[in-house]
Design a protein around this motif. Structure first.
Motif, PDB file in Angstrom:
ATOM      1  N   THR A 151       3.192 -16.741  -1.724  1.00 38.23           N
ATOM      2  CA  THR A 151       1.895 -16.740  -1.453  1.00 38.23           C
ATOM      3  C   THR A 151       1.637 -16.120  -0.107  1.00 38.23           C
ATOM      4  N   ILE A 152       2.181 -15.682   0.640  1.00 33.86           N
ATOM      5  CA  ILE A 152       1.772 -15.367   1.765  1.00 33.86           C
ATOM      6  C   ILE A 152       0.790 -14.077   1.788  1.00 33.86           C
ATOM      7  N   PHE A 153       0.408 -13.465   0.528  1.00 36.21           N
ATOM      8  CA  PHE A 153      -0.467 -12.362   0.438  1.00 36.21           C
ATOM      9  C   PHE A 153      -1.770 -12.979  -0.363  1.00 36.21           C
ATOM     10  N   ASN A 154      -1.789 -13.933  -0.870  1.00 36.77           N
ATOM     11  CA  ASN A 154      -2.910 -14.808  -1.389  1.00 36.77           C
ATOM     12  C   ASN A 154      -4.113 -14.680  -0.856  1.00 36.77           C
ATOM     13  N   ASN A 155      -4.299 -14.559   0.389  1.00 32.20           N
ATOM     14  CA  ASN A 155      -5.684 -14.426   1.067  1.00 32.20           C
ATOM     15  C   ASN A 155      -6.205 -13.270   1.216  1.00 32.20           C
TER      16      ASN A 155
ATOM     17  N   ILE B 117      10.089  -5.416  -0.397  1.00 31.23           N
ATOM     18  CA  ILE B 117      10.070  -5.808   0.952  1.00 31.23           C
ATOM     19  C   ILE B 117      11.291  -6.338   1.316  1.00 31.23           C
ATOM     20  N   LYS B 118      12.097  -5.705   2.433  1.00 33.78           N
ATOM     21  CA  LYS B 118      13.618  -5.946   2.564  1.00 33.78           C
ATOM     22  C   LYS B 118      13.456  -7.353   3.381  1.00 33.78           C
ATOM     23  N   ASN B 119      14.367  -8.143   3.016  1.00 35.72           N
ATOM     24  CA  ASN B 119      14.750  -9.235   3.679  1.00 35.72           C
ATOM     25  C   ASN B 119      13.995  -9.883   4.826  1.00 35.72           C
ATOM     26  N   PRO B 120      12.736 -10.511   4.633  1.00 34.44           N
ATOM     27  CA  PRO B 120      11.790 -10.892   5.780  1.00 34.44           C
ATOM     28  C   PRO B 120      12.491 -12.220   6.494  1.00 34.44           C
ATOM     29  N   LEU B 121      13.497 -12.860   5.658  1.00 38.02           N
ATOM     30  CA  LEU B 121      14.029 -13.892   6.331  1.00 38.02           C
ATOM     31  C   LEU B 121      14.968 -13.631   7.764  1.00 38.02           C
ATOM     32  N   THR B 122      15.021 -14.493   8.483  1.00 39.17           N
ATOM     33  CA  THR B 122      15.937 -14.200   9.695  1.00 39.17           C
ATOM     34  C   THR B 122      16.389 -15.540   9.969  1.00 39.17           C
ATOM     35  N   SER B 123      17.821 -15.547  10.713  1.00 44.57           N
ATOM     36  CA  SER B 123      18.611 -16.562  10.948  1.00 44.57           C
ATOM     37  C   SER B 123      18.589 -16.752  12.469  1.00 44.57           C
ATOM     38  N   SER B 124      17.700 -16.151  13.426  1.00 49.75           N
ATOM     39  CA  SER B 124      17.858 -16.399  14.805  1.00 49.75           C
ATOM     40  C   SER B 124      17.278 -17.427  15.516  1.00 49.75           C
ATOM     41  N   LYS B 125      17.864 -18.064  16.423  1.00 41.54           N
ATOM     42  CA  LYS B 125      17.491 -19.426  16.880  1.00 41.54           C
ATOM     43  C   LYS B 125      15.867 -19.751  17.226  1.00 41.54           C
ATOM     44  N   ASP B 126      15.323 -18.562  17.631  1.00 43.55           N
ATOM     45  CA  ASP B 126      14.099 -18.811  17.989  1.00 43.55           C
ATOM     46  C   ASP B 126      13.267 -18.880  16.777  1.00 43.55           C
TER      47      ASP B 126
ATOM     48  N   LEU C 245       0.151  -3.929   5.853  1.00 39.17           N
ATOM     49  CA  LEU C 245       0.316  -3.626   7.084  1.00 39.17           C
ATOM     50  C   LEU C 245      -0.903  -4.132   7.987  1.00 39.17           C
ATOM     51  N   ALA C 246      -2.108  -3.774   7.749  1.00 38.85           N
ATOM     52  CA  ALA C 246      -3.134  -4.324   8.525  1.00 38.85           C
ATOM     53  C   ALA C 246      -3.276  -5.821   8.632  1.00 38.85           C
ATOM     54  N   ALA C 247      -2.667  -6.816   8.182  1.00 36.43           N
ATOM     55  CA  ALA C 247      -2.576  -8.143   8.258  1.00 36.43           C
ATOM     56  C   ALA C 247      -1.712  -8.686   9.088  1.00 36.43           C
ATOM     57  N   ASN C 248      -0.693  -7.502   9.834  1.00 30.15           N
ATOM     58  CA  ASN C 248      -0.033  -7.999  10.875  1.00 30.15           C
ATOM     59  C   ASN C 248       1.028  -9.134  10.506  1.00 30.15           C
ATOM     60  N   LEU C 249       1.542  -9.228   9.510  1.00 32.95           N
ATOM     61  CA  LEU C 249       2.451 -10.133   8.896  1.00 32.95           C
ATOM     62  C   LEU C 249       3.959 -10.134   9.432  1.00 32.95           C
ATOM     63  N   GLY C 250       4.106  -8.843   9.902  1.00 36.45           N
ATOM     64  CA  GLY C 250       5.317  -8.426  10.407  1.00 36.45           C
ATOM     65  C   GLY C 250       6.316  -7.959   9.009  1.00 36.45           C
ATOM     66  N   LEU C 251       5.510  -7.514   8.194  1.00 34.03           N
ATOM     67  CA  LEU C 251       6.288  -7.112   6.740  1.00 34.03           C
ATOM     68  C   LEU C 251       5.915  -5.607   6.635  1.00 34.03           C
ATOM     69  N   THR C 252       7.001  -5.000   6.096  1.00 35.38           N
ATOM     70  CA  THR C 252       6.785  -3.532   5.972  1.00 35.38           C
ATOM     71  C   THR C 252       7.245  -3.298   4.306  1.00 35.38           C
ATOM     72  N   PRO C 253       6.073  -2.954   3.481  1.00 35.88           N
ATOM     73  CA  PRO C 253       6.212  -2.864   2.191  1.00 35.88           C
ATOM     74  C   PRO C 253       6.747  -1.256   1.874  1.00 35.88           C
ATOM     75  N   GLU C 254       7.362  -1.089   0.871  1.00 35.37           N
ATOM     76  CA  GLU C 254       7.955   0.199   0.565  1.00 35.37           C
ATOM     77  C   GLU C 254       7.704   0.347  -0.931  1.00 35.37           C
ATOM     78  N   LEU C 255       7.238   1.527  -1.207  1.00 34.77           N
ATOM     79  CA  LEU C 255       7.222   1.834  -2.904  1.00 34.77           C
ATOM     80  C   LEU C 255       8.356   2.084  -3.370  1.00 34.77           C
ATOM     81  N   ASP C 256       8.753   1.359  -4.520  1.00 31.80           N
ATOM     82  CA  ASP C 256       9.894   1.800  -5.131  1.00 31.80           C
ATOM     83  C   ASP C 256       9.897   3.204  -5.922  1.00 31.80           C
ATOM     84  N   PRO C 257      10.581   4.109  -5.370  1.00 38.44           N
ATOM     85  CA  PRO C 257      10.711   5.389  -6.040  1.00 38.44           C
ATOM     86  C   PRO C 257      11.160   5.324  -7.472  1.00 38.44           C
TER      87      PRO C 257
END
Length: 280
Positions: A127-131, A194-203, A174-186
């Motif tokens: 739902t991150i793109f709904n707005n 959008i490759k693995n936006p999840l991260t396990s960093s402590k921050d 990209l303009a929404a500055n969500l930190g996500l980079t979509p790529e068109l499937d060839p």
């Protein structure tokens, strides 16, 4: 003789500027008082308008409106006066109050559990793109009108309804500055990966834990939030203080409200602890 007594009482009332309530047995005799007062005065009241009795049932009721500075003696007769004067009196049903309050508490719990899911998913939430709004030919269209997002194997996939809009949607993300980079499937010009936006960093974990706690406080303790448990409980308790009727019934209803409130605080706390444990 009865007529003379009536006449004297009436004259005395005018002299003292008071309203006389005559005994019932005198009402059956034509009153000289009524006949003699052909010209109304500021201190005369027609006998037909004199009220003798008022009866009410011993139910719980809340008078709409009223003077906030009433003393205790006035409040004791609040309901009787309201019915006698024709003022609106709102009857209340204890079972309905508890049922309605529990429905509101359940809704709050559902909202919190939904928020937990969003926080844990982070940027992988579909739902991150709904707005987002997509501009096409100088007109803005909602993202949901042009595409749909889904989560597949911890990766976000955006399905574009019209392949001609794929590049426009990529630009909007990209303009929404969500930190996500979509790529068109060839292999599919209607699919964005959008490759693995999840991260396990402590921050990231620390940020998620903080958001969980903030969401818990907002749904449980925030008085300014209309859907928080404490706010919903407070509104009902405040209304119960205005109720006229059996003190024992009002006291029991207030106790039941507190028990219901505490049970949902426990449920909300349990959801928070489980979510917190899953992130550690």
């Amino acid at each position: 003789m009865i007529r003379n007594q009536t006449f004297k009482l009436a004259r005395l009332a005018i002299a003292k500027r008071a309203t006389v309530i005559l005994p019932r047995q005198q009402l059956s005799v034509p009153s000289q008082y009524q006949q003699s007062l052909s010209t109304p005065t500021p201190f005369s009241t027609p006998l037909s308008q004199v009220s003798y009795f008022s009866t009410t049932s011993a139910t719980l009721a809340k008078k709409k409106g009223g003077n906030k500075k009433e003393n205790k003696k006035d409040k004791r007769h609040h309901k009787d006066d309201a019915e006698e004067d024709g003022e609106p009196v709102e009857e209340i049903d204890p079972k309905q109050i508890l049922s309605s309050l529990e429905t509101s508490f359940k809704k709050t719990l559902e909202l919190y559990n939904k928020k937990i899911t969003e926080i844990k998913m982070g940027k992988a939430n579909p739902t991150i793109f709904n707005n987002l709004m997509i501009t096409i030919d100088k007109k803005d269209y909602p993202f949901t009108d042009l595409a749909a997002a889904s989560l597949q194997n911890k990766n976000l996939t955006v399905t574009v309804f019209d392949p001609n809009n794929a590049k426009r949607i990529i630009s909007a993300i990209l303009a929404a500055n969500l930190g996500l980079t979509p790529e068109l499937d060839p292999k599919n010009n209607q699919s964005l990966k959008i490759k693995n936006p999840l991260t396990s960093s402590k921050d990231v974990k620390a940020k998620q834990l903080k958001e969980l706690k903030e969401a818990f406080d907002n749904h449980a303790k925030n008085n300014s939030s209309s859907h928080s448990l404490v706010s919903l409980r407070g509104k009902v308790v405040k209304d119960l203080k205005k109720v006229e009727g059996s003190k024992d019934v009002v006291r029991k209803l207030t106790t039941d409200v507190e028990k219901l409130y505490k049970s949902y605080v426990e449920k909300l706390t349990d959801s928070f602890k489980k979510a917190e444990k899953s992130l550690k």
